[in-house]
Design a protein around this motif. Structure first.
Motif, PDB file in Angstrom:
ATOM      1  N   VAL A 180      15.633  -8.798   1.241  1.00 28.82           N
ATOM      2  CA  VAL A 180      15.976  -7.759   0.268  1.00 28.82           C
ATOM      3  C   VAL A 180      14.719  -7.214  -0.396  1.00 28.82           C
ATOM      4  CG1 VAL A 180      17.169  -7.294  -1.913  1.00 28.82           C
ATOM      5  CG2 VAL A 180      18.276  -8.700  -0.169  1.00 28.82           C
ATOM      6  N   TYR A 181      13.808  -8.104  -0.829  1.00 28.61           N
ATOM      7  CA  TYR A 181      12.577  -7.661  -1.488  1.00 28.61           C
ATOM      8  C   TYR A 181      11.757  -6.770  -0.562  1.00 28.61           C
ATOM      9  CZ  TYR A 181      13.600 -11.526  -4.742  1.00 28.61           C
ATOM     10  OH  TYR A 181      14.201 -12.365  -5.634  1.00 28.61           O
ATOM     11  N   ASP A 182      11.601  -7.209   0.674  1.00 26.73           N
ATOM     12  CA  ASP A 182      10.786  -6.450   1.635  1.00 26.73           C
ATOM     13  C   ASP A 182      11.370  -5.076   1.902  1.00 26.73           C
ATOM     14  OD1 ASP A 182       9.010  -8.540   1.827  1.00 26.73           O
ATOM     15  OD2 ASP A 182       9.852  -9.363   3.686  1.00 26.73           O
ATOM     16  N   ALA A 183      12.705  -5.003   2.010  1.00 26.51           N
ATOM     17  CA  ALA A 183      13.348  -3.726   2.309  1.00 26.51           C
ATOM     18  C   ALA A 183      13.145  -2.718   1.171  1.00 26.51           C
ATOM     19  CB  ALA A 183      14.846  -3.943   2.533  1.00 26.51           C
ATOM     20  N   MET A 184      13.174  -3.189  -0.062  1.00 25.43           N
ATOM     21  CA  MET A 184      13.052  -2.286  -1.194  1.00 25.43           C
ATOM     22  C   MET A 184      11.596  -1.878  -1.457  1.00 25.43           C
ATOM     23  SD  MET A 184      16.092  -1.769  -1.842  1.00 25.43           S
ATOM     24  CE  MET A 184      15.689  -0.596  -3.119  1.00 25.43           C
ATOM     25  N   LYS A 185      10.654  -2.629  -0.905  1.00 24.86           N
ATOM     26  CA  LYS A 185       9.242  -2.291  -1.121  1.00 24.86           C
ATOM     27  C   LYS A 185       8.737  -1.295  -0.087  1.00 24.86           C
ATOM     28  CE  LYS A 185       7.925  -6.674  -3.272  1.00 24.86           C
ATOM     29  NZ  LYS A 185       7.155  -7.939  -3.121  1.00 24.86           N
ATOM     30  N   ARG A 186       9.462  -1.114   0.993  1.00 24.97           N
ATOM     31  CA  ARG A 186       9.037  -0.184   2.041  1.00 24.97           C
ATOM     32  C   ARG A 186       9.192   1.285   1.615  1.00 24.97           C
ATOM     33  NH1 ARG A 186      12.007  -3.510   5.739  1.00 24.97           N
ATOM     34  NH2 ARG A 186      13.510  -1.821   6.004  1.00 24.97           N
ATOM     35  N   TRP A 238      16.490 -18.241  -0.341  1.00 21.16           N
ATOM     36  CA  TRP A 238      15.096 -17.797  -0.308  1.00 21.16           C
ATOM     37  C   TRP A 238      14.873 -16.799   0.822  1.00 21.16           C
ATOM     38  CZ3 TRP A 238      11.375 -19.179   3.548  1.00 21.16           C
ATOM     39  CH2 TRP A 238      10.056 -18.851   3.227  1.00 21.16           C
ATOM     40  N   ALA A 239      15.405 -17.104   2.016  1.00 21.24           N
ATOM     41  CA  ALA A 239      15.189 -16.248   3.186  1.00 21.24           C
ATOM     42  C   ALA A 239      15.834 -14.872   3.007  1.00 21.24           C
ATOM     43  CB  ALA A 239      15.741 -16.935   4.435  1.00 21.24           C
ATOM     44  N   HIS A 240      17.078 -14.846   2.525  1.00 24.31           N
ATOM     45  CA  HIS A 240      17.763 -13.565   2.339  1.00 24.31           C
ATOM     46  C   HIS A 240      17.135 -12.769   1.189  1.00 24.31           C
ATOM     47  CE1 HIS A 240      21.018 -13.837   5.278  1.00 24.31           C
ATOM     48  NE2 HIS A 240      21.020 -15.142   5.030  1.00 24.31           N
ATOM     49  N   SER A 241      16.611 -13.473   0.195  1.00 21.25           N
ATOM     50  CA  SER A 241      15.926 -12.787  -0.902  1.00 21.25           C
ATOM     51  C   SER A 241      14.704 -12.041  -0.389  1.00 21.25           C
ATOM     52  CB  SER A 241      15.498 -13.793  -1.974  1.00 21.25           C
ATOM     53  OG  SER A 241      16.611 -14.426  -2.565  1.00 21.25           O
ATOM     54  N   LEU A 242      13.947 -12.686   0.496  1.00 22.13           N
ATOM     55  CA  LEU A 242      12.760 -12.050   1.053  1.00 22.13           C
ATOM     56  C   LEU A 242      13.125 -10.776   1.814  1.00 22.13           C
ATOM     57  CD1 LEU A 242      10.532 -14.978   2.409  1.00 22.13           C
ATOM     58  CD2 LEU A 242      10.246 -13.645   0.329  1.00 22.13           C
ATOM     59  N   VAL A 244      22.591   1.977  -7.161  1.00 21.11           N
ATOM     60  CA  VAL A 244      23.725   1.905  -6.241  1.00 21.11           C
ATOM     61  C   VAL A 244      23.441   2.668  -4.953  1.00 21.11           C
ATOM     62  CG1 VAL A 244      26.151   2.527  -5.915  1.00 21.11           C
ATOM     63  CG2 VAL A 244      25.384   1.580  -8.110  1.00 21.11           C
ATOM     64  N   ARG A 245      22.778   3.781  -5.066  1.00 18.82           N
ATOM     65  CA  ARG A 245      22.505   4.620  -3.887  1.00 18.82           C
ATOM     66  C   ARG A 245      21.586   3.929  -2.874  1.00 18.82           C
ATOM     67  NH1 ARG A 245      19.452   6.679  -8.068  1.00 18.82           N
ATOM     68  NH2 ARG A 245      17.183   6.724  -7.729  1.00 18.82           N
ATOM     69  N   ASN A 246      20.864   2.894  -3.318  1.00 21.02           N
ATOM     70  CA  ASN A 246      19.924   2.200  -2.431  1.00 21.02           C
ATOM     71  C   ASN A 246      20.497   0.938  -1.794  1.00 21.02           C
ATOM     72  OD1 ASN A 246      17.989   4.119  -2.983  1.00 21.02           O
ATOM     73  ND2 ASN A 246      16.984   2.904  -4.578  1.00 21.02           N
ATOM     74  N   TRP A 247      21.742   0.625  -2.084  1.00 25.39           N
ATOM     75  CA  TRP A 247      22.334  -0.583  -1.526  1.00 25.39           C
ATOM     76  C   TRP A 247      22.587  -0.477  -0.024  1.00 25.39           C
ATOM     77  CZ3 TRP A 247      24.669  -5.342  -3.442  1.00 25.39           C
ATOM     78  CH2 TRP A 247      24.172  -5.701  -4.692  1.00 25.39           C
ATOM     79  N   ASN A 248      22.486   0.715   0.505  1.00 29.48           N
ATOM     80  CA  ASN A 248      22.648   0.886   1.962  1.00 29.48           C
ATOM     81  C   ASN A 248      21.306   0.873   2.683  1.00 29.48           C
ATOM     82  OD1 ASN A 248      21.645   3.302   1.092  1.00 29.48           O
ATOM     83  ND2 ASN A 248      23.175   4.586   2.115  1.00 29.48           N
ATOM     84  N   THR A 249      20.244   0.490   1.972  1.00 30.52           N
ATOM     85  CA  THR A 249      18.915   0.384   2.582  1.00 30.52           C
ATOM     86  C   THR A 249      18.916  -0.717   3.634  1.00 30.52           C
ATOM     87  OG1 THR A 249      17.852   1.094   0.523  1.00 30.52           O
ATOM     88  CG2 THR A 249      16.462  -0.022   2.148  1.00 30.52           C
ATOM     89  N   LYS A 250      18.415  -0.401   4.812  1.00 35.50           N
ATOM     90  CA  LYS A 250      18.408  -1.363   5.911  1.00 35.50           C
ATOM     91  C   LYS A 250      17.252  -2.357   5.779  1.00 35.50           C
ATOM     92  CE  LYS A 250      21.869   0.637   7.997  1.00 35.50           C
ATOM     93  NZ  LYS A 250      23.198  -0.018   8.092  1.00 35.50           N
ATOM     94  N   THR A 251      17.519  -3.579   6.213  1.00 30.86           N
ATOM     95  CA  THR A 251      16.492  -4.626   6.207  1.00 30.86           C
ATOM     96  C   THR A 251      16.112  -4.947   7.653  1.00 30.86           C
ATOM     97  OG1 THR A 251      18.031  -6.506   6.339  1.00 30.86           O
ATOM     98  CG2 THR A 251      17.556  -5.611   4.145  1.00 30.86           C
ATOM     99  N   THR A 252      15.101  -5.781   7.814  1.00 32.72           N
ATOM    100  CA  THR A 252      14.648  -6.151   9.158  1.00 32.72           C
ATOM    101  C   THR A 252      15.553  -7.204   9.797  1.00 32.72           C
ATOM    102  OG1 THR A 252      13.153  -7.799   8.187  1.00 32.72           O
ATOM    103  CG2 THR A 252      12.238  -5.629   8.662  1.00 32.72           C
TER     104      THR A 252
END
Length: 217
Positions: free
Chosen positions: A211-217, A205-209, A93-101
């Motif tokens: 989210v995935y990219d943001a969490m891998k950074r 697919w686009a929005h999934s990418l 839950v604490r990571n749901w505010n992680t920013k994406t590109t």
């Protein structure tokens, strides 16, 4: 001498007959290959006509879907949605505010936007897109995005996921029962259900990418 001339004449006659046979055989082979090519071209044209639906409206897809049936496209869409759903549940839950590109949106914003799009899609399929009346003008999409994100920000992450689940399920069910050629209004465009299903797949697919990219950074 006479016998020699007769034999030579016979040989010449046989060669002439062979040449004539060769010409006939060449003509038959040419006709056969021409007929084969014509039949192949006819079958391909019929196949393309009955399977291609508004391909000019499709520009970029996650993978080739132009010649797939609506059921196959929906199966891919459901699989893509479930993959993202499972991944979202693994995010603390604490990571749901992680920013994406993408527009500097966080995870909540992406899922809220997807859920709101499903609600809008359901309205387009069931009520002829009456909800689009609220988003007219050049800033209509921006207004829609802000409302979707605001709604999601007032909810817990799990509730946002549930919102998206319920909304997308109703859209999948409606699309599965609709004719592939049925038209619907989507923002300012009129597209058929088959093309719409493809856009939903590309959208997820686009929005999934993101989210995935943001969490891998």
């Amino acid at each position: 001498m006479y016998v020699l001339l007769l034999a030579l004449s016979s040989i010449i006659g046989m060669l002439a007959n062979l040449q004539l046979c060769f010409i006939y055989l060449s003509f038959i082979l040419f006709f056969f290959y021409f007929l084969l090519f014509f039949v192949f071209f006819l079958l391909f044209s019929v196949f393309f006509f009955f399977n291609d639906t508004a391909t000019t409206e499709i520009y970029t897809l996650p993978y080739t879907t132009l010649f797939r049936s609506v059921q196959e496209i929906l199966s891919n869409l459901v699989a893509e949605q479930q993959l993202l759903d499972q991944y979202l549940q693994s995010i603390p839950v604490r990571n749901w505010n992680t920013k994406t590109t993408y527009k500097n949106w966080d995870i909540t914003a992406h899922v809220s936007y997807l859920a709101a799009l499903e609600d809008l899609a359901h309205n387009a399929l069931k009520k002829k897109g009456t909800d689009f009346n609220k988003y007219k003008g050049p800033k209509g999409l921006e207004k829609f995005e802000k409302e979707a994100i605001k709604k999601g920000n007032d909810m817990r992450p799990q509730d946002v996921i549930e919102w998206w689940r319920m909304s997308r399920a109703s859209v999948i069910e409606t699309l599965a029962k609709s004719s592939p050629g049925k038209k619907l209004t989507w923002w300012k465009n009129e597209i058929d259900c088959r093309t719409f299903a493809v856009t939903k797949l590309a959208e997820t697919w686009a929005h999934s990418l993101d989210v995935y990219d943001a969490m891998k950074r």
